[in-house]
Design an enzyme around this catalytic site. Structure first.
Site, short mmCIF file in Angstrom:
data_model
loop_
_atom_site.label_atom_id
_atom_site.label_comp_id
_atom_site.label_asym_id
_atom_site.label_seq_id
_atom_site.Cartn_x
_atom_site.Cartn_y
_atom_site.Cartn_z
N HIS A 59 24.42 18.06 71.31
CA HIS A 59 24.96 18.06 72.68
C HIS A 59 25.70 19.35 72.97
CE1 HIS A 59 29.27 16.99 71.92
NE2 HIS A 59 28.82 16.28 70.91
N ASP A 159 32.98 20.62 68.14
CA ASP A 159 32.22 19.44 68.60
C ASP A 159 31.72 19.78 70.01
OD1 ASP A 159 31.21 17.04 69.42
OD2 ASP A 159 33.12 15.98 69.43
N GLU A 188 26.90 14.00 76.52
CA GLU A 188 27.03 13.15 75.33
C GLU A 188 28.40 12.50 75.27
OE1 GLU A 188 28.01 12.14 71.07
OE2 GLU A 188 29.03 13.49 72.44
N GLU A 189 29.41 13.29 75.56
CA GLU A 189 30.80 12.83 75.38
C GLU A 189 31.18 11.68 76.32
OE1 GLU A 189 32.56 13.53 72.92
OE2 GLU A 189 32.07 15.52 72.20
N ASP A 211 25.40 16.79 64.92
CA ASP A 211 26.72 16.68 65.57
C ASP A 211 27.79 16.70 64.48
OD1 ASP A 211 28.73 16.19 67.48
OD2 ASP A 211 27.63 14.54 68.43
N HIS A 297 37.99 16.44 68.54
CA HIS A 297 38.51 16.25 69.91
C HIS A 297 39.94 16.79 70.07
CE1 HIS A 297 35.32 13.16 71.36
NE2 HIS A 297 34.79 14.23 70.79
CO CO Z 1 32.72 14.62 70.55
ZN ZN Z 2 29.96 15.49 69.35
#
Ligand code: CO
Ligand code: ZN
Length: 322
Positions: A59, A159, A188-189, A211, A297
């Site tokens: 992603h 990420d 994606e998130e 990922d 994150h």
């Molecule tokens: Co993420």
């Molecule tokens: Zn991710």
């Protein structure tokens, strides 16, 4: 690693992937037979072949915040775009897509558990002044510079820009007759959305999500077998998927035969694009190659360069041997 640095420093929250997909397109065009973008903003890089159809997904989007309300004193209320840890937001710096910088504050120093009690301070002194700088619906991402220290890399948005990097490097190195699709997916998130339509359109024989994954190697953290620097993580399952045994076993045997350092991954929180690729159409044999990552994150996620190399090698091996 200049490419990885550039990828991480693109500001591209979910639904705003263009800045990063444009960069990816410029790198990939030299190695691809076909590149296109679809309705959802997925970038699809196709390297044609007569063999098995393999879809790789990384992603392109990153987590962020969105402005929900501007108050009379010029402070912004906000909501999350993707999974933010409320407790870790206080005093973080964010950057809007137009470059405006804000600091996340909280009504009371000791009340950091509720996003509703938090605000973004862009230095404005009135609603009018604030509205000249940002609007309701504008998105911002964490500010988090790229640092390299020994084998460790620290940045915002590792990420999943490190996953994008793995796909780009695999594209450059792979020599295969298989029909390869390297997909840089959107949204994606916020719910694995881009990969869903992408997987339907491609209708692959195999799908691999690339990922980040959580690790359990910091003081007193939750038990988790994955460690930074211990190799590519081969996904067994996460919250969104139980990977196809055939794909998982193939990845493990390729790693063993080729001396690629690997570890098994069971991620207990969060999902990946693998979750929607698995259940596309009448089902797709799906697996995952993950980059072990600390502080996911946050503005300062950390990975190990050696893991990245092992992930690239494994992705190439699967493409050449599936
Ligand atoms: Co993420
Ligand atoms: Zn991710």
């Amino acid at each position: 690693m200049e490419l990885l640095k550039n990828l991480t420093q693109c500001d591209a929250p979910s639904g705003n992937e263009t800045t990063v997909t444009e960069l990816i397109k410029n790198v990939a065009c030299e190695y691809a037979d076909e590149i296109y973008t679809d309705t959802l903003g997925n970038l699809i890089v196709h390297k044609k072949g007569n063999g098995k159809k393999i879809m790789y997904a990384a992603h392109a989007d990153e987590i962020g915040i969105v402005v929900t309300y501007i108050d009379k004193d010029g402070f912004l209320r906000f909501s999350d775009v993707g999974g933010l840890y409320t407790k870790k937001l206080f005093s973080r710096k964010v950057r809007f897509l137009n470059g405006v910088i804000g600091i996340i504050g909280s009504e009371k120093e000791n009340d950091k558990n509720s996003m509703a009690k938090m605000y973004i301070d862009i230095g404005a002194t009135s609603a009018e002044e604030a509205e000249k700088m940002v609007s309701v619906g504008d998105m911002a991402v964490f500010v988090g510079e790229y640092d390299k220290q020994g084998d460790r890399i620290i940045s915002k948005a590792l990420d999943n820009r490190c996953g994008c990097y793995v796909l780009l490097e695999a594209l450059k190195r792979v020599k295969s007759d298989n029909d390869l699709y390297f997909c840089f997916t959107s949204q994606e998130e916020v719910g694995l959305r881009g990969a869903r339509t992408c997987a339907y359109e491609i209708d692959a024989d195999y799908a691999i999500a690339v990922d980040v994954t959580d690790v359990g190697d910091t003081p007193k953290c939750d038990k988790n077998a994955c460690k930074l620097g211990e190799g590519a993580a081969i996904k067994v399952m996460d919250y969104s998927v139980i990977c196809s045994r055939e794909v998982r076993e193939k990845l493990v045997s390729l790693a063993k035969e080729n001396d690629v350092k690997y570890q098994m991954e069971v991620m207990t929180e969060g999902g990946t694009d693998a979750g929607v690729m698995l259940i596309s159409r009448d089902g797709v044999l799906t697996g995952g190659i993950s980059i072990p990552t600390r502080y996911i994150h946050s503005p300062c996620e950390m990975i190990d360069k050696k893991d990245l190399e092992n992930c690239i090698t494994l992705a190439v091996l699967f493409a050449e041997n599936a």
